[in-house]
Design a protein around this motif. Structure first.
Motif, PDB file in Angstrom:
ATOM      1  N   LEU A  97      19.505  22.938  68.581  1.00 27.07           N
ATOM      2  CA  LEU A  97      18.678  23.651  67.619  1.00 27.07           C
ATOM      3  C   LEU A  97      19.610  24.297  66.593  1.00 27.07           C
ATOM      4  O   LEU A  97      20.515  25.040  66.970  1.00 27.07           O
ATOM      5  N   ILE A  98      19.420  23.990  65.322  1.00 18.79           N
ATOM      6  CA  ILE A  98      20.277  24.568  64.296  1.00 18.79           C
ATOM      7  C   ILE A  98      19.436  25.353  63.292  1.00 18.79           C
ATOM      8  O   ILE A  98      18.230  25.121  63.161  1.00 18.79           O
ATOM      9  N   ILE A  99      20.091  26.304  62.611  1.00 18.93           N
ATOM     10  CA  ILE A  99      19.415  27.186  61.667  1.00 18.93           C
ATOM     11  C   ILE A  99      20.057  27.026  60.297  1.00 18.93           C
ATOM     12  O   ILE A  99      21.280  27.084  60.164  1.00 18.93           O
ATOM     13  N   PHE A 100      19.216  26.817  59.294  1.00 15.03           N
ATOM     14  CA  PHE A 100      19.653  26.685  57.901  1.00 15.03           C
ATOM     15  C   PHE A 100      19.206  27.908  57.112  1.00 15.03           C
ATOM     16  O   PHE A 100      18.147  28.474  57.391  1.00 15.03           O
ATOM     17  N   GLU A 101      19.976  28.259  56.082  1.00 16.75           N
ATOM     18  CA  GLU A 101      19.512  29.223  55.091  1.00 16.75           C
ATOM     19  C   GLU A 101      18.739  28.443  54.042  1.00 16.75           C
ATOM     20  O   GLU A 101      19.068  27.299  53.742  1.00 16.75           O
ATOM     21  N   LYS A 102      17.696  29.069  53.507  1.00 13.88           N
ATOM     22  CA  LYS A 102      16.937  28.484  52.405  1.00 13.88           C
ATOM     23  C   LYS A 102      16.626  29.602  51.432  1.00 13.88           C
ATOM     24  O   LYS A 102      16.912  30.759  51.705  1.00 13.88           O
ATOM     25  N   GLN A 103      16.073  29.256  50.285  1.00 15.84           N
ATOM     26  CA  GLN A 103      15.670  30.293  49.338  1.00 15.84           C
ATOM     27  C   GLN A 103      14.677  31.215  50.026  1.00 15.84           C
ATOM     28  O   GLN A 103      13.638  30.760  50.499  1.00 15.84           O
ATOM     29  N   GLY A 104      15.009  32.474  50.151  1.00 14.42           N
ATOM     30  CA  GLY A 104      14.081  33.443  50.715  1.00 14.42           C
ATOM     31  C   GLY A 104      14.070  33.545  52.228  1.00 14.42           C
ATOM     32  O   GLY A 104      13.146  34.103  52.792  1.00 14.42           O
ATOM     33  N   GLY A 105      15.061  33.018  52.922  1.00 14.77           N
ATOM     34  CA  GLY A 105      15.073  33.187  54.368  1.00 14.77           C
ATOM     35  C   GLY A 105      15.822  32.109  55.120  1.00 14.77           C
ATOM     36  O   GLY A 105      16.739  31.480  54.604  1.00 14.77           O
ATOM     37  N   LEU A 106      15.392  31.894  56.365  1.00 15.55           N
ATOM     38  CA  LEU A 106      16.011  30.932  57.268  1.00 15.55           C
ATOM     39  C   LEU A 106      14.942  29.988  57.804  1.00 15.55           C
ATOM     40  O   LEU A 106      13.762  30.321  57.831  1.00 15.55           O
ATOM     41  N   PHE A 107      15.373  28.820  58.262  1.00 15.09           N
ATOM     42  CA  PHE A 107      14.486  27.958  59.054  1.00 15.09           C
ATOM     43  C   PHE A 107      15.325  27.253  60.096  1.00 15.09           C
ATOM     44  O   PHE A 107      16.518  27.063  59.924  1.00 15.09           O
ATOM     45  N   GLN A 108      14.686  26.940  61.205  1.00 13.08           N
ATOM     46  CA  GLN A 108      15.397  26.260  62.294  1.00 13.08           C
ATOM     47  C   GLN A 108      14.696  24.961  62.627  1.00 13.08           C
ATOM     48  O   GLN A 108      13.499  24.820  62.409  1.00 13.08           O
ATOM     49  N   GLN A 109      15.475  24.038  63.165  1.00 13.20           N
ATOM     50  CA  GLN A 109      14.903  22.779  63.624  1.00 13.20           C
ATOM     51  C   GLN A 109      15.876  22.109  64.578  1.00 13.20           C
ATOM     52  O   GLN A 109      17.083  22.310  64.489  1.00 13.20           O
ATOM     53  N   PRO A 110      15.350  21.325  65.510  1.00  8.03           N
ATOM     54  CA  PRO A 110      16.230  20.554  66.394  1.00  8.03           C
ATOM     55  C   PRO A 110      16.806  19.360  65.651  1.00  8.03           C
ATOM     56  O   PRO A 110      16.218  18.874  64.689  1.00  8.03           O
ATOM     57  N   ILE A 111      17.954  18.906  66.101  1.00  3.26           N
ATOM     58  CA  ILE A 111      18.564  17.708  65.523  1.00  3.26           C
ATOM     59  C   ILE A 111      17.921  16.510  66.200  1.00  3.26           C
ATOM     60  O   ILE A 111      18.234  16.191  67.340  1.00  3.26           O
ATOM     61  N   SER A 112      16.985  15.871  65.509  1.00  3.48           N
ATOM     62  CA  SER A 112      16.312  14.714  66.095  1.00  3.48           C
ATOM     63  C   SER A 112      17.121  13.440  65.857  1.00  3.48           C
ATOM     64  O   SER A 112      17.098  12.524  66.670  1.00  3.48           O
ATOM     65  N   SER A 113      17.857  13.402  64.745  1.00  6.51           N
ATOM     66  CA  SER A 113      18.761  12.288  64.495  1.00  6.51           C
ATOM     67  C   SER A 113      19.800  12.739  63.477  1.00  6.51           C
ATOM     68  O   SER A 113      19.525  13.581  62.627  1.00  6.51           O
ATOM     69  N   MET A 114      20.993  12.192  63.586  1.00  8.23           N
ATOM     70  CA  MET A 114      22.047  12.484  62.618  1.00  8.23           C
ATOM     71  C   MET A 114      22.880  11.234  62.428  1.00  8.23           C
ATOM     72  O   MET A 114      22.963  10.385  63.307  1.00  8.23           O
ATOM     73  N   GLN A 115      23.476  11.137  61.242  1.00 12.07           N
ATOM     74  CA  GLN A 115      24.260   9.953  60.916  1.00 12.07           C
ATOM     75  C   GLN A 115      25.612  10.346  60.341  1.00 12.07           C
ATOM     76  O   GLN A 115      25.734  11.364  59.658  1.00 12.07           O
ATOM     77  N   ILE A 116      26.592   9.517  60.642  1.00 14.75           N
ATOM     78  CA  ILE A 116      27.917   9.601  60.027  1.00 14.75           C
ATOM     79  C   ILE A 116      28.160   8.240  59.403  1.00 14.75           C
ATOM     80  O   ILE A 116      28.087   7.213  60.092  1.00 14.75           O
ATOM     81  N   ASP A 117      28.422   8.206  58.091  1.00 14.03           N
ATOM     82  CA  ASP A 117      28.612   6.944  57.355  1.00 14.03           C
ATOM     83  C   ASP A 117      27.471   5.961  57.611  1.00 14.03           C
ATOM     84  O   ASP A 117      27.689   4.783  57.893  1.00 14.03           O
ATOM     85  N   ARG A 118      26.241   6.463  57.563  1.00 12.44           N
ATOM     86  CA  ARG A 118      25.007   5.677  57.729  1.00 12.44           C
ATOM     87  C   ARG A 118      24.865   5.038  59.112  1.00 12.44           C
ATOM     88  O   ARG A 118      24.116   4.077  59.285  1.00 12.44           O
ATOM     89  N   LYS A 119      25.589   5.544  60.106  1.00  6.73           N
ATOM     90  CA  LYS A 119      25.458   5.063  61.485  1.00  6.73           C
ATOM     91  C   LYS A 119      24.955   6.202  62.357  1.00  6.73           C
ATOM     92  O   LYS A 119      25.491   7.307  62.318  1.00  6.73           O
ATOM     93  N   GLU A 120      23.935   5.917  63.142  1.00  7.34           N
ATOM     94  CA  GLU A 120      23.339   6.914  64.028  1.00  7.34           C
ATOM     95  C   GLU A 120      24.350   7.334  65.096  1.00  7.34           C
ATOM     96  O   GLU A 120      25.015   6.486  65.707  1.00  7.34           O
ATOM     97  N   VAL A 121      24.483   8.664  65.338  1.00  6.42           N
ATOM     98  CA  VAL A 121      25.365   9.195  66.375  1.00  6.42           C
ATOM     99  C   VAL A 121      24.615  10.244  67.184  1.00  6.42           C
ATOM    100  O   VAL A 121      23.651  10.838  66.696  1.00  6.42           O
ATOM    101  N   LYS A 122      25.040  10.455  68.417  1.00  3.77           N
ATOM    102  CA  LYS A 122      24.437  11.473  69.274  1.00  3.77           C
ATOM    103  C   LYS A 122      25.294  12.731  69.350  1.00  3.77           C
ATOM    104  O   LYS A 122      24.798  13.805  69.651  1.00  3.77           O
ATOM    105  N   ILE A 123      26.606  12.588  69.081  1.00  3.48           N
ATOM    106  CA  ILE A 123      27.543  13.711  69.098  1.00  3.48           C
ATOM    107  C   ILE A 123      28.381  13.650  67.831  1.00  3.48           C
ATOM    108  O   ILE A 123      28.835  12.574  67.444  1.00  3.48           O
TER     109      ILE A 123
END
Length: 78
Positions: free
Chosen positions: A30-56
């Motif tokens: 679960l990660i937290i981002f700053e946005k205009q006017g506050g914060l929001f959080q969301q789980p990492i459902s997918s992430m990519q490095i150089d357009r390749k899906e990674v889990k870590i």
């Protein structure tokens, strides 16, 4: 909260944030981002490095991930 990186960019047409990591992260963390006017959080459902899906991703990696809202570019990510 622990800083895990910095938001280096945001592509609004595809809702993807680019994050430069200073700590390792895993899919489903679960990660937290700053946005205009506050914060929001969301789980990492997918992430990519150089357009390749990674889990870590490690410190020093640049990752792209889908986000629910527009994060503040240049702000820390927790």
């Amino acid at each position: 909260m622990k800083v895990i990186g910095q938001c280096e960019g945001y592509f609004d047409k595809i809702d993807v944030a680019i994050i430069k990591l200073t700590s390792a992260i895993h899919q489903d963390d679960l990660i937290i981002f700053e946005k205009q006017g506050g914060l929001f959080q969301q789980p990492i459902s997918s992430m990519q490095i150089d357009r390749k899906e990674v889990k870590i991703a490690h410190a020093g990696d640049d990752i792209g991930m889908k986000v629910a809202m527009a994060p503040k570019v240049g702000a820390p990510v927790y």
